[in-house]
Design a protein around this motif. Sequence first.
Motif, PDB file in Angstrom:
ATOM      1  N   ALA A 191     124.918  36.338  23.869  1.00  0.00           N
ATOM      2  CA  ALA A 191     125.227  37.135  25.060  1.00  0.00           C
ATOM      3  C   ALA A 191     123.967  37.787  25.628  1.00  0.00           C
ATOM      4  N   ILE A 192     123.139  38.362  24.766  1.00  0.00           N
ATOM      5  CA  ILE A 192     121.931  39.037  25.226  1.00  0.00           C
ATOM      6  C   ILE A 192     120.924  38.034  25.751  1.00  0.00           C
ATOM      7  N   SER A 193     120.797  36.895  25.069  1.00  0.00           N
ATOM      8  CA  SER A 193     119.863  35.866  25.536  1.00  0.00           C
ATOM      9  C   SER A 193     120.221  35.377  26.926  1.00  0.00           C
ATOM     10  N   ALA A 194     121.490  35.158  27.164  1.00  0.00           N
ATOM     11  CA  ALA A 194     121.925  34.685  28.476  1.00  0.00           C
ATOM     12  C   ALA A 194     121.564  35.685  29.569  1.00  0.00           C
ATOM     13  N   GLU A 195     121.761  36.965  29.294  1.00  0.00           N
ATOM     14  CA  GLU A 195     121.443  37.981  30.294  1.00  0.00           C
ATOM     15  C   GLU A 195     119.934  38.133  30.476  1.00  0.00           C
ATOM     16  N   MET A 196     119.173  38.065  29.389  1.00  0.00           N
ATOM     17  CA  MET A 196     117.725  38.167  29.509  1.00  0.00           C
ATOM     18  C   MET A 196     117.152  36.997  30.300  1.00  0.00           C
ATOM     19  N   ILE A 197     117.678  35.802  30.083  1.00  0.00           N
ATOM     20  CA  ILE A 197     117.219  34.630  30.827  1.00  0.00           C
ATOM     21  C   ILE A 197     117.605  34.744  32.300  1.00  0.00           C
ATOM     22  N   ARG A 198     118.768  35.308  32.554  1.00  0.00           N
ATOM     23  CA  ARG A 198     119.173  35.514  33.948  1.00  0.00           C
ATOM     24  C   ARG A 198     118.205  36.459  34.652  1.00  0.00           C
ATOM     25  N   ARG A 199     117.780  37.491  33.943  1.00  0.00           N
ATOM     26  CA  ARG A 199     116.851  38.459  34.530  1.00  0.00           C
ATOM     27  C   ARG A 199     115.446  37.901  34.671  1.00  0.00           C
ATOM     28  N   ASN A 200     115.042  37.093  33.684  1.00  0.00           N
ATOM     29  CA  ASN A 200     113.677  36.549  33.672  1.00  0.00           C
ATOM     30  C   ASN A 200     113.685  35.205  32.958  1.00  0.00           C
ATOM     31  N   PRO A 201     113.672  34.100  33.686  1.00  0.00           N
ATOM     32  CA  PRO A 201     113.749  32.772  33.053  1.00  0.00           C
ATOM     33  C   PRO A 201     112.632  32.513  32.039  1.00  0.00           C
ATOM     34  N   ASP A 202     111.480  33.177  32.195  1.00  0.00           N
ATOM     35  CA  ASP A 202     110.376  32.967  31.252  1.00  0.00           C
ATOM     36  C   ASP A 202     110.681  33.543  29.868  1.00  0.00           C
ATOM     37  N   TRP A 203     111.676  34.433  29.792  1.00  0.00           N
ATOM     38  CA  TRP A 203     111.997  35.053  28.507  1.00  0.00           C
ATOM     39  C   TRP A 203     112.478  34.012  27.498  1.00  0.00           C
ATOM     40  N   LYS A 204     113.119  32.965  27.968  1.00  0.00           N
ATOM     41  CA  LYS A 204     113.658  31.939  27.050  1.00  0.00           C
ATOM     42  C   LYS A 204     112.552  31.334  26.209  1.00  0.00           C
ATOM     43  N   GLU A 205     111.430  30.964  26.819  1.00  0.00           N
ATOM     44  CA  GLU A 205     110.333  30.359  26.079  1.00  0.00           C
ATOM     45  C   GLU A 205     109.630  31.388  25.201  1.00  0.00           C
ATOM     46  N   PHE A 206     109.484  32.607  25.712  1.00  0.00           N
ATOM     47  CA  PHE A 206     108.889  33.682  24.934  1.00  0.00           C
ATOM     48  C   PHE A 206     109.673  33.902  23.643  1.00  0.00           C
ATOM     49  N   ASN A 207     110.982  33.995  23.749  1.00  0.00           N
ATOM     50  CA  ASN A 207     111.818  34.231  22.570  1.00  0.00           C
ATOM     51  C   ASN A 207     111.810  33.020  21.645  1.00  0.00           C
ATOM     52  N   ARG A 208     111.834  31.826  22.223  1.00  0.00           N
ATOM     53  CA  ARG A 208     111.818  30.610  21.396  1.00  0.00           C
ATOM     54  C   ARG A 208     110.571  30.556  20.527  1.00  0.00           C
ATOM     55  N   LYS A 209     109.416  30.880  21.107  1.00  0.00           N
ATOM     56  CA  LYS A 209     108.168  30.855  20.343  1.00  0.00           C
ATOM     57  C   LYS A 209     108.186  31.887  19.218  1.00  0.00           C
ATOM     58  N   ASN A 210     108.721  33.065  19.518  1.00  0.00           N
ATOM     59  CA  ASN A 210     108.740  34.129  18.507  1.00  0.00           C
ATOM     60  C   ASN A 210     109.513  33.731  17.266  1.00  0.00           C
ATOM     61  N   ILE A 211     110.658  33.097  17.457  1.00  0.00           N
ATOM     62  CA  ILE A 211     111.521  32.793  16.310  1.00  0.00           C
ATOM     63  C   ILE A 211     111.543  31.296  15.997  1.00  0.00           C
TER      64      ILE A 211
END
Length: 219
Positions: free
Chosen positions: A157-177
């Motif tokens: 749920a949080i990932s979906a909202e963060m990506i909606r706010r900032n599409p670049d967050w998806k790659e940032f989070n993917r790299k972290n984990i």
Amino acid sequence: MHEKKDKFDKKGAGGMDEIAKTLFAPIYPVIAQDVIDRFGITEGTCIDIGSGPASLAIAIAARSSLSVIALDSSGDMHEAASRNIAKAGLSGRIHLLQGDVHDIPLADDTADLIVSRGSMFFWDDIHTAFREIYRVLKPGGKTCIGGGFGNKELRDAISAEMIRRNPDWKEFNRKNISPENVERFRTMLNEIGVPSFEILYGDKGFWIVISKTAGGALP
């Protein structure tokens, strides 16, 4: 060495505080309860490293008898944390400490429990940071350091909202984990000679658990 992003202006600190109290708010009680249930450490001293607005520190203190040290390099973040701690009625249990994870201003063997969520991905020198973490951990103490959202449902749920706010967050989070980052931290822990650790990786995120042995200074 210093933590990246260690010079927050008030706007940046306010933004972190706002998201911690809204979108991310449900994750801290879940993470705190999971840590307490996993280790059974409910008394003594806990350090929350990169504590930000103290959301995890508050959740830990509210569910235990631990005295919590909220360590962050940003004075502006501590202003937000102080307000949040007072609002939670925990001013006597959570103590703010300004400092850098690469040079933690605490004595050896201070903490029974060390936690940190989301901070380690910004540390400049993870070798130095984890040497310091191991130094201030008591023999028999535990760490739970990493990143995650508590459980799969919250993560999605949080990932979906963060990506909606900032599409670049998806790659940032993917790299972290990512598995590659897990391996980078595993290699580091072996290189600095941590004798007992576990890396938890799955729906709850990516967490490093360290158990300090008696008399266990690193080589």
